[in-house]
Design a protein around this motif. Sequence first.
Motif, short mmCIF file in Angstrom:
data_model
loop_
_atom_site.label_atom_id
_atom_site.label_comp_id
_atom_site.label_asym_id
_atom_site.label_seq_id
_atom_site.Cartn_x
_atom_site.Cartn_y
_atom_site.Cartn_z
N LEU A 173 -4.33 -8.52 13.21
CA LEU A 173 -3.08 -8.01 12.65
C LEU A 173 -3.28 -7.54 11.22
O LEU A 173 -2.84 -6.45 10.83
N GLU A 174 -3.95 -8.34 10.46
CA GLU A 174 -4.17 -7.99 9.05
C GLU A 174 -4.96 -6.69 8.93
O GLU A 174 -4.68 -5.86 8.06
N ALA A 175 -5.93 -6.49 9.82
CA ALA A 175 -6.73 -5.27 9.77
C ALA A 175 -5.95 -4.04 10.20
O ALA A 175 -6.26 -2.92 9.78
N ALA A 176 -4.93 -4.22 11.04
CA ALA A 176 -4.19 -3.08 11.59
C ALA A 176 -3.11 -2.55 10.66
O ALA A 176 -2.70 -1.39 10.78
N VAL A 177 -2.62 -3.37 9.75
CA VAL A 177 -1.50 -2.97 8.89
C VAL A 177 -2.05 -2.36 7.61
O VAL A 177 -2.84 -2.98 6.89
N ASP A 178 -1.62 -1.13 7.33
CA ASP A 178 -2.07 -0.46 6.10
C ASP A 178 -0.90 0.26 5.44
O ASP A 178 0.26 0.07 5.83
N GLU A 179 -1.21 1.13 4.48
CA GLU A 179 -0.17 1.81 3.71
C GLU A 179 0.54 2.91 4.49
O GLU A 179 1.47 3.53 3.98
N GLN A 180 0.09 3.16 5.72
CA GLN A 180 0.78 4.13 6.58
C GLN A 180 1.65 3.45 7.64
O GLN A 180 2.33 4.12 8.41
N VAL A 209 1.74 -9.99 5.14
CA VAL A 209 0.99 -8.74 5.21
C VAL A 209 1.93 -7.53 5.13
O VAL A 209 1.67 -6.56 4.41
N THR A 210 3.02 -7.57 5.87
CA THR A 210 3.96 -6.45 5.83
C THR A 210 4.58 -6.30 4.45
O THR A 210 4.71 -5.19 3.93
N ARG A 211 4.92 -7.39 3.84
CA ARG A 211 5.51 -7.33 2.49
C ARG A 211 4.51 -6.77 1.49
O ARG A 211 4.85 -5.92 0.65
N ASP A 212 3.26 -7.22 1.57
CA ASP A 212 2.24 -6.77 0.62
C ASP A 212 1.95 -5.28 0.75
O ASP A 212 1.59 -4.62 -0.24
N ARG A 213 2.09 -4.73 1.97
CA ARG A 213 1.68 -3.35 2.20
C ARG A 213 2.85 -2.39 2.40
O ARG A 213 2.69 -1.26 2.86
N GLY A 214 4.05 -2.87 2.06
CA GLY A 214 5.21 -2.00 2.08
C GLY A 214 5.75 -1.67 3.44
O GLY A 214 6.52 -0.71 3.60
N ALA A 215 5.35 -2.43 4.45
CA ALA A 215 5.87 -2.22 5.81
C ALA A 215 7.00 -3.20 6.08
O ALA A 215 7.22 -4.16 5.32
#
Length: 398
Positions: A173-180, A209-215
């Motif tokens: 999950l952590e690897a899949a979530v990014d700035e896009q 993770v979502t909070r950190d990456r703006g998702a």
Amino acid sequence: MNPAVADVLALEARHGSTLFEPSIVFERGEGALVYDVEGREYIDCAAGIGVASVGHGNPRLVRAIADQAARLITCPPSQGNRVRAEFVRRLCELAGPPLSRAFLSNSGSEANEAAVKWALVATGRRRLVAAHRGFAGRTLGALSLTANPAYRRPFEPLYPEVTFVPFDDASALEAAVDEQTAAVVLEPIQGEGGVHPASREYLRLARQVTRDRGALLILDEVQCGAGRTGRFLAAHGYGVEADIVTLAKGLAGGVPIGATLMSDAVAGAMPRGGHGSTFGGNPLACAAGLAVLDELRGRDLLGNAAQMGKRLMRGLRGIESSQVREVRGMGLMIGIELRQRAAPFVAGFRARGLLTVTAGPNVVRLLPPLVITTEQVDAIVSIVRQELSTAAMAEALP
């Protein structure tokens, strides 16, 4: 076959398009029990796939529906209605911060479709992350969040920008979530996928993770919400606050409804006219929803779901059977994973007066009404024990 049963089934087969093959015709229900046209009684652990949350023939729900039908059945969202206003207020109050806004629709699929639209517009992004074995509904947008090829393949291409990750795998999950990434969509407890509860660590990581990456974090509680786990939201038991939560199934006790709960910040991103629903939030459904919320509080059905769920889980886990691989779940959302296909056991339970549903090829799912009693729970355990024993004896025969 009883002629009355045969006539009904023939009509359904001739004119219906449910794609199922019913074998029983049900006539009425009372609490956690249902009765077919021949008068046979069943303990209902299907409950319309988790819909009959406050039981069949619930007096408070029946009165609320009848009284509201006599006053006003429909009122579009473009016009005000007192019943709808009170329902969304109570709903947001029970869900708790930051879920202070609600969009009402007619089903879980619609609730999830709305959640995705709000996430896309609120973030300005287009990528979504969802979990293998997850199930978000059968409409094309919701189906895009479902990885299972058996559901997807006949209708592809679907929404393309969805990445699927193994459920409860933190590193994936952590690897899949990014700035896009616009949003991560997860069920706290996967229902159709086999009744798999997420670990506490996994959901908390998803939040971080979502909070950190703006998702955004979207929790699909269509099946596990509205009290089924012993909390109003399953997320409450995890200590996780999502940006969007979707509800349906048991929220109005059998009257079609869907709800997409969200924060003020998310709600405010949708342009005027960007989403809507003709039937969503109609006074009849909202009156039913209010009656369900009153039942949850007035009869402590959250407490009953927690207590009866523990009793049922303990009883099922106490059955010694080579047929059972695992019993898992939370509250009154329980799965029995078997070492062979589940469908024959569902049929065997039904023959003994217990209605269940499958959750994948080898899992029997139990979703009884939250009003179920101690005596009924013990009867469920007894029926399951008898059927497993019979199956084991048949397997042992030369």
